[in-house]
Write an enzyme that holds these catalytic residues in place. Sequence first.
Site, mmCIF file in Angstrom:
data_model
loop_
_atom_site.group_PDB
_atom_site.id
_atom_site.type_symbol
_atom_site.label_atom_id
_atom_site.label_comp_id
_atom_site.label_asym_id
_atom_site.label_seq_id
_atom_site.Cartn_x
_atom_site.Cartn_y
_atom_site.Cartn_z
ATOM 1 N N TYR A 1 0.837 -1.201 0.000
ATOM 2 C CA TYR A 1 0.000 0.000 0.000
ATOM 3 C C TYR A 1 0.874 1.255 0.000
ATOM 4 O O TYR A 1 0.617 2.216 -0.727
ATOM 5 C CB TYR A 1 -0.931 -0.017 1.217
ATOM 6 C CG TYR A 1 -1.597 1.312 1.461
ATOM 7 C CD1 TYR A 1 -2.545 1.802 0.569
ATOM 8 C CD2 TYR A 1 -1.257 2.086 2.560
ATOM 9 C CE1 TYR A 1 -3.138 3.039 0.767
ATOM 10 C CE2 TYR A 1 -1.850 3.317 2.777
ATOM 11 C CZ TYR A 1 -2.780 3.796 1.880
ATOM 12 O OH TYR A 1 -3.359 5.017 2.070
ATOM 13 N N SER B 1 -3.123 14.531 7.165
ATOM 14 C CA SER B 1 -4.051 14.058 6.127
ATOM 15 C C SER B 1 -5.495 14.104 6.614
ATOM 16 O O SER B 1 -5.790 13.873 7.788
ATOM 17 C CB SER B 1 -3.689 12.623 5.751
ATOM 18 O OG SER B 1 -4.750 12.024 5.038
ATOM 19 N N TYR C 1 -9.795 16.919 1.801
ATOM 20 C CA TYR C 1 -10.493 16.472 0.602
ATOM 21 C C TYR C 1 -11.873 17.101 0.704
ATOM 22 O O TYR C 1 -12.546 16.971 1.747
ATOM 23 C CB TYR C 1 -10.626 14.946 0.574
ATOM 24 C CG TYR C 1 -9.363 14.215 0.168
ATOM 25 C CD1 TYR C 1 -8.775 14.444 -1.067
ATOM 26 C CD2 TYR C 1 -8.779 13.280 1.019
ATOM 27 C CE1 TYR C 1 -7.614 13.763 -1.448
ATOM 28 C CE2 TYR C 1 -7.625 12.587 0.632
ATOM 29 C CZ TYR C 1 -7.056 12.842 -0.599
ATOM 30 O OH TYR C 1 -5.920 12.163 -0.970
ATOM 31 N N THR D 1 -6.439 18.939 -1.603
ATOM 32 C CA THR D 1 -5.909 18.010 -2.605
ATOM 33 C C THR D 1 -6.952 17.790 -3.677
ATOM 34 O O THR D 1 -8.075 17.371 -3.389
ATOM 35 C CB THR D 1 -5.506 16.686 -1.931
ATOM 36 O OG1 THR D 1 -4.512 16.987 -0.951
ATOM 37 C CG2 THR D 1 -4.944 15.696 -2.940
ATOM 38 N N LYS E 1 -3.209 21.373 -3.907
ATOM 39 C CA LYS E 1 -2.226 20.291 -4.083
ATOM 40 C C LYS E 1 -2.632 19.358 -5.216
ATOM 41 O O LYS E 1 -3.752 18.838 -5.215
ATOM 42 C CB LYS E 1 -2.110 19.490 -2.783
ATOM 43 C CG LYS E 1 -1.197 18.262 -2.873
ATOM 44 C CD LYS E 1 -1.008 17.634 -1.499
ATOM 45 C CE LYS E 1 -0.078 16.443 -1.525
ATOM 46 N NZ LYS E 1 -0.707 15.213 -1.989
ATOM 47 N N HIS F 1 0.918 13.205 -6.616
ATOM 48 C CA HIS F 1 0.437 12.348 -5.526
ATOM 49 C C HIS F 1 1.355 11.123 -5.381
ATOM 50 O O HIS F 1 0.903 10.019 -5.069
ATOM 51 C CB HIS F 1 -1.006 11.895 -5.822
ATOM 52 C CG HIS F 1 -1.895 11.729 -4.634
ATOM 53 N ND1 HIS F 1 -2.900 12.594 -4.314
ATOM 54 C CD2 HIS F 1 -1.953 10.764 -3.666
ATOM 55 C CE1 HIS F 1 -3.545 12.171 -3.232
ATOM 56 N NE2 HIS F 1 -2.977 11.069 -2.813
ATOM 57 N N ARG G 1 6.651 9.256 1.139
ATOM 58 C CA ARG G 1 7.078 7.929 1.598
ATOM 59 C C ARG G 1 8.302 7.948 2.508
ATOM 60 O O ARG G 1 8.332 7.164 3.478
ATOM 61 C CB ARG G 1 7.308 7.014 0.399
ATOM 62 C CG ARG G 1 6.011 6.692 -0.370
ATOM 63 C CD ARG G 1 6.341 5.816 -1.567
ATOM 64 N NE ARG G 1 5.186 5.525 -2.408
ATOM 65 C CZ ARG G 1 4.734 6.331 -3.376
ATOM 66 N NH1 ARG G 1 5.324 7.494 -3.608
ATOM 67 N NH2 ARG G 1 3.692 5.972 -4.099
#
Length: 365
Positions: free
Chosen positions: A36, A118, A140, A166, A238, A262, A317
């Site tokens: 993931y 997030s 979002y 985003t 974004k 992304h 990441r």
Amino acid sequence: MTRAAAPLPAIPPDIVSAGDYERYAEKMLDPRILAYLAGGAGDEITLRANTQALEALTLIPRVLADVAGGHTRLTLAGEALSHPFILAPVGWQKLFHPQGELASAQASAVMQTPFAVSCMATETIEAVAGQGGPVWFQIYMQPARADTEALVRRAEAAGCRALLVTVDAPIGGIRNRAQRAGFALPPGMVAANLPPETAPPALKSGESAVFDAMMRAAPGWADIAWLTGVTRLPVFVKGILHPDDATRAVDAGAAGVVVSNHGGRVLDGAPAAIAALPAIAARLNGTTPILFDSGVRRGSDAFKAIALGADAVMIGRPYIWALSVAGALGVAHLIRTLREELEITMALMGCRTLADIRQSDVRRP
Ligand code: FNR
């Protein structure tokens, strides 16, 4: 899902770069969670392009320059930052460490690095902001404006310094790698800041699951203009890759844009984010701050992005690898490592300050 190994209480001496954290995380995480995290959309053409395009840029060193007194300070949307690294919004952080977003927030407080929480966080905005670091909130757009506005008010009340909206992922990309690995969110893993999800209405025969269900409530430019008008916080848009969309974001009241694909997770076939940056920087021409993400793995990548027009970079990441390996300590160590790498790169490139970094420092293949 179980981890292969518990997070480490100290940083092993052979971890000296983001890539080292990746190698450790690969051994420590459940393979489904790793799929993931690591995976991109589709066949991962864009995911690979992000890092390859940054690596292909070369730096021409500038020798014998006087860089005494140099620094990495900047001002972004009115805020003084000691270095140009920001923790990108990454959802579901309890997948990677039992403390989840709280650990990232502690590192952000210690390093004074903005942490963009997030919308899919597993901790509340209030708890994250309570760790004392500079916190941004990623939104979002929710199907109902009242729900979006409630998030904005909570972010404001919690002391968030900026919002990121985003716009590049109104639907998820094709998640081949995660699907192949059998990844699903474990039971009990919930988005701590969102109302419980309601089941989508059943499709009528002949209707498309994409166009008639998922995209029906997707936002448009008018919603971005509404959002920038409803808050006193600076709003960064974004997920911009086209200069015309950068202009539209500014026209809609954005304080800045994030040039990003992304992390290659949505539209496979999108260009490497670094390839899209120069045209957007040329269009905005210094009038509006530009953040950059997707593929930043080292301080020299940040240097390259700044040379091509970014004001600061977000990392995705890499800090999740560090979070997985050693929690808050790992994230703080990673940020310090990236900052030192940037300082060394600047010194070898004859740049005392971020403003000294020039487009001509970077050669394209
Ligand atoms: C993300 N990203 C992301 N972006 C966002 O706006 N909201 C989100 O909830 C998430 N969630 C998320 C989960 C995971 C596992 C990843 C890897 C990424 C995208 C993120 O903010 C950022 O754009 C990319 O991660 C940058 O690319 P790199 O640094 O991972 O190459």
